[in-house]
Design an enzyme around this catalytic site. Sequence first.
Site, PDB file in Angstrom:
ATOM      1  N   ARG A   1       0.994  -1.059   0.136  1.00 20.77           N
ATOM      2  CA  ARG A   1      -0.140  -0.076   0.054  1.00 20.77           C
ATOM      3  C   ARG A   1       0.958   1.241  -0.034  1.00 20.77           C
ATOM      4  O   ARG A   1       0.294   2.377   0.504  1.00 20.77           O
ATOM      5  CB  ARG A   1      -0.992   0.014   1.268  1.00 20.77           C
ATOM      6  CG  ARG A   1      -1.912  -0.976   1.116  1.00 20.77           C
ATOM      7  CD  ARG A   1      -3.193  -0.676   1.959  1.00 20.77           C
ATOM      8  NE  ARG A   1      -4.188  -1.698   1.636  1.00 20.77           N
ATOM      9  CZ  ARG A   1      -4.706  -2.908   2.482  1.00 20.77           C
ATOM     10  NH1 ARG A   1      -3.825  -2.931   3.572  1.00 20.77           N
ATOM     11  NH2 ARG A   1      -5.244  -3.832   2.268  1.00 20.77           N
TER      12      ARG A   1
ATOM     13  N   LYS B   1       3.612  11.560 -11.535  1.00 21.81           N
ATOM     14  CA  LYS B   1       2.712  10.462 -12.231  1.00 21.81           C
ATOM     15  C   LYS B   1       3.341   9.208 -12.488  1.00 21.81           C
ATOM     16  O   LYS B   1       4.425   9.287 -13.106  1.00 21.81           O
ATOM     17  CB  LYS B   1       2.471  11.278 -13.585  1.00 21.81           C
ATOM     18  CG  LYS B   1       1.493  12.238 -13.521  1.00 21.81           C
ATOM     19  CD  LYS B   1       1.063  12.766 -14.997  1.00 21.81           C
ATOM     20  CE  LYS B   1      -0.025  13.834 -15.000  1.00 21.81           C
ATOM     21  NZ  LYS B   1      -0.285  14.440 -16.081  1.00 21.81           N
TER      22      LYS B   1
ATOM     23  N   GLU C   1      10.414  17.558 -25.165  1.00 19.48           N
ATOM     24  CA  GLU C   1       9.988  17.712 -23.773  1.00 19.48           C
ATOM     25  C   GLU C   1      10.488  19.464 -23.221  1.00 19.48           C
ATOM     26  O   GLU C   1       9.825  19.906 -22.758  1.00 19.48           O
ATOM     27  CB  GLU C   1       9.943  16.916 -22.604  1.00 19.48           C
ATOM     28  CG  GLU C   1       9.168  15.628 -23.110  1.00 19.48           C
ATOM     29  CD  GLU C   1       7.466  15.634 -22.825  1.00 19.48           C
ATOM     30  OE1 GLU C   1       7.205  16.588 -22.504  1.00 19.48           O
ATOM     31  OE2 GLU C   1       6.976  14.513 -23.134  1.00 19.48           O
TER      32      GLU C   1
ATOM     33  N   LYS D   1       8.467  22.744 -14.321  1.00 16.11           N
ATOM     34  CA  LYS D   1       7.608  21.638 -14.124  1.00 16.11           C
ATOM     35  C   LYS D   1       7.347  21.666 -12.457  1.00 16.11           C
ATOM     36  O   LYS D   1       6.153  21.530 -12.092  1.00 16.11           O
ATOM     37  CB  LYS D   1       8.258  20.408 -14.334  1.00 16.11           C
ATOM     38  CG  LYS D   1       7.206  18.946 -14.112  1.00 16.11           C
ATOM     39  CD  LYS D   1       7.251  18.025 -15.144  1.00 16.11           C
ATOM     40  CE  LYS D   1       6.150  17.038 -14.407  1.00 16.11           C
ATOM     41  NZ  LYS D   1       5.948  15.657 -15.407  1.00 16.11           N
TER      42      LYS D   1
ATOM     43  N   GLU E   1      -3.549  17.735 -11.072  1.00 17.37           N
ATOM     44  CA  GLU E   1      -3.782  18.044 -12.455  1.00 17.37           C
ATOM     45  C   GLU E   1      -5.383  18.470 -12.319  1.00 17.37           C
ATOM     46  O   GLU E   1      -6.249  18.001 -13.117  1.00 17.37           O
ATOM     47  CB  GLU E   1      -3.674  17.142 -13.572  1.00 17.37           C
ATOM     48  CG  GLU E   1      -3.716  17.421 -14.937  1.00 17.37           C
ATOM     49  CD  GLU E   1      -3.330  16.439 -15.915  1.00 17.37           C
ATOM     50  OE1 GLU E   1      -2.186  15.962 -15.737  1.00 17.37           O
ATOM     51  OE2 GLU E   1      -4.020  16.095 -16.846  1.00 17.37           O
TER      52      GLU E   1
ATOM     53  N   ARG F   1      -1.959  22.092 -14.346  1.00 10.85           N
ATOM     54  CA  ARG F   1      -0.925  21.063 -14.529  1.00 10.85           C
ATOM     55  C   ARG F   1      -1.072  20.418 -16.245  1.00 10.85           C
ATOM     56  O   ARG F   1      -0.203  20.045 -16.675  1.00 10.85           O
ATOM     57  CB  ARG F   1      -0.875  19.742 -13.665  1.00 10.85           C
ATOM     58  CG  ARG F   1       0.110  18.773 -14.154  1.00 10.85           C
ATOM     59  CD  ARG F   1       0.283  17.932 -12.923  1.00 10.85           C
ATOM     60  NE  ARG F   1       1.420  16.863 -13.204  1.00 10.85           N
ATOM     61  CZ  ARG F   1       1.970  16.201 -12.431  1.00 10.85           C
ATOM     62  NH1 ARG F   1       1.611  16.106 -11.094  1.00 10.85           N
ATOM     63  NH2 ARG F   1       2.997  15.369 -13.104  1.00 10.85           N
TER      64      ARG F   1
ATOM     65  N   ASN G   1       0.228  18.962 -20.626  1.00  7.41           N
ATOM     66  CA  ASN G   1       0.019  17.676 -21.742  1.00  7.41           C
ATOM     67  C   ASN G   1       0.075  18.483 -23.199  1.00  7.41           C
ATOM     68  O   ASN G   1      -0.355  17.650 -24.143  1.00  7.41           O
ATOM     69  CB  ASN G   1      -1.387  17.426 -21.406  1.00  7.41           C
ATOM     70  CG  ASN G   1      -1.214  16.458 -20.142  1.00  7.41           C
ATOM     71  OD1 ASN G   1      -0.229  16.161 -19.995  1.00  7.41           O
ATOM     72  ND2 ASN G   1      -2.495  16.557 -19.625  1.00  7.41           N
TER      73      ASN G   1
ATOM     74  N   HIS H   1       0.347  16.364 -26.172  1.00  7.58           N
ATOM     75  CA  HIS H   1       0.126  14.830 -25.837  1.00  7.58           C
ATOM     76  C   HIS H   1      -1.195  14.223 -26.523  1.00  7.58           C
ATOM     77  O   HIS H   1      -1.255  13.039 -26.280  1.00  7.58           O
ATOM     78  CB  HIS H   1       0.134  14.752 -24.372  1.00  7.58           C
ATOM     79  CG  HIS H   1       1.665  14.800 -23.788  1.00  7.58           C
ATOM     80  ND1 HIS H   1       2.296  15.869 -23.907  1.00  7.58           N
ATOM     81  CD2 HIS H   1       2.371  13.960 -23.162  1.00  7.58           C
ATOM     82  CE1 HIS H   1       3.544  15.640 -23.377  1.00  7.58           C
ATOM     83  NE2 HIS H   1       3.604  14.479 -22.724  1.00  7.58           N
TER      84      HIS H   1
ATOM     85  N   HIS I   1      -0.407  11.087 -27.945  1.00  6.43           N
ATOM     86  CA  HIS I   1      -0.662   9.766 -27.264  1.00  6.43           C
ATOM     87  C   HIS I   1      -1.396   8.755 -28.220  1.00  6.43           C
ATOM     88  O   HIS I   1      -1.336   7.480 -28.321  1.00  6.43           O
ATOM     89  CB  HIS I   1      -1.488   9.845 -26.068  1.00  6.43           C
ATOM     90  CG  HIS I   1      -0.642  10.083 -24.792  1.00  6.43           C
ATOM     91  ND1 HIS I   1      -1.380  10.396 -23.449  1.00  6.43           N
ATOM     92  CD2 HIS I   1       0.709  10.105 -24.751  1.00  6.43           C
ATOM     93  CE1 HIS I   1      -0.084  10.729 -22.575  1.00  6.43           C
ATOM     94  NE2 HIS I   1       0.961  10.515 -23.384  1.00  6.43           N
TER      95      HIS I   1
ATOM     96  N   HIS J   1       7.878   8.189 -27.400  1.00 10.42           N
ATOM     97  CA  HIS J   1       7.011   9.321 -26.703  1.00 10.42           C
ATOM     98  C   HIS J   1       7.334  10.729 -27.217  1.00 10.42           C
ATOM     99  O   HIS J   1       6.473  11.562 -27.514  1.00 10.42           O
ATOM    100  CB  HIS J   1       6.968   9.043 -25.303  1.00 10.42           C
ATOM    101  CG  HIS J   1       6.269   9.917 -24.556  1.00 10.42           C
ATOM    102  ND1 HIS J   1       4.824   9.911 -24.561  1.00 10.42           N
ATOM    103  CD2 HIS J   1       6.665  11.049 -23.681  1.00 10.42           C
ATOM    104  CE1 HIS J   1       4.456  11.192 -23.896  1.00 10.42           C
ATOM    105  NE2 HIS J   1       5.355  11.752 -23.540  1.00 10.42           N
TER     106      HIS J   1
HETATM  107  N1  GLY Z   1       3.946  15.062 -18.304  1.00  7.83           N
HETATM  108  C1  GLY Z   1       2.955  15.740 -17.784  1.00  7.83           C
HETATM  109  C2  GLY Z   1       2.813  15.721 -16.366  1.00  7.83           C
HETATM  110  O1  GLY Z   1       3.431  15.247 -15.490  1.00  7.83           O
HETATM  111  O2  GLY Z   1       1.981  16.482 -15.829  1.00  7.83           O
END
Ligand code: GLY
Length: 389
Positions: free
Chosen positions: A130, A152, A194, A235, A245, A249, A253, A256, A260, A274
Amino acid sequence: MTAPPKHSDPVNVDVALENRAYDIVIGRGVLSSLGERVAALRPGVRTAVVTDRTVAKYWLEPTEASLAAAGIPTSRVVVEEGEISKTYAGLQKVSEALIAAKIERNDLVIALGGGVVGDLAGFAAAILRRGVDFVQVPTSLLAQVDSSVGGKTGINSPQGKNLLGAFHQPVLVIADTAVLDTLSPRQFRAGYAEVAKYGVLGDEAFFTWLEKNHADIVKGGSAREHAIATSCRAKAAVVSRDERETGERALLNLGHTFGHALEAATGFSDRLFHGEGVSIGMTLAAQFSASLGMIAEADAARVERHLIEAGLPTRLQDIAGFAQEGLADADALMALMAQDKKVKRGKLTFILLEAVGRAVIAKDVEPAPVRDFLHNKLALKARGAAERR
Ligand code: GLY
């Protein structure tokens, strides 16, 4: 934006998340300080290093040596390289290995690798007993500037990218800029997408600096450290204001939603890394913004020009095997975008541009104009080799 530092001391970037705050330590050679930093953070801890076969060849021994020098017991879990490990099977392998290594609640998992290893090991740490803490030691440019920071973690579903995961912040990030010397040029370029993203979405001065200095980032001197530190600061600032997010945040993206879908269409394979998907996605987002009259065509062209100069793909037609089913078909791409986490009740969320250096979150984007836009893009001819140079 500040000027690049002239010294070679490590740069510390604080991710200010109250009782879960942590440092990102950036600099040439900082991997050798991992053991002493972990020992200072968690006296008496046991660790397990999760890595992939390729990274293990270059960086597992120095990592273990640093931990051993600080008297920290460690075991290793080595997975296959690439998205093939960011799966249910990969998660099972890592979780069972961590249990077998007797990693307990107070111990630490160390993710040594690129985005795949960081996401996978971080997710395994999030669910093991956990929740066990973890340290990120990112070894790709992409992981150093993006995926290792912000918590993330997750794996892919066959139905879409990162559809299973958890927010689980690391307790420390060690970004050794020297480890990037062993990246293939293609992997380095993919990570660079990025870096460019931070300029395009929120810092026009940084984007202008990148236009002039991107070649020096590849060479590895102070420009590389400056680019990584600037990206991490950007960031960290966003994550500390919006960890989960719920708002800004989402700006991270940029590129993305399209990206994606392209990764899913290419089966998360080496046909499209990516960062390459982000490069094409960011170009499409800029062009889509221009098609809506939000920015000038010249701004979209400026973004694309820089990404091309950095050696990145910017068009759907740049993807290997482009003509294969699922890629050259606007409806198939729309279906893949409909699986994205950013879809709500059939409407798409896109990160669009109001200027180079100013992105906005556009919720409730109707699918029809996106489909028409993609259809037009798909009708373009592949860029010839001469045009790409
Ligand atoms: N890669 C986007 C984020 O970490 O929010």
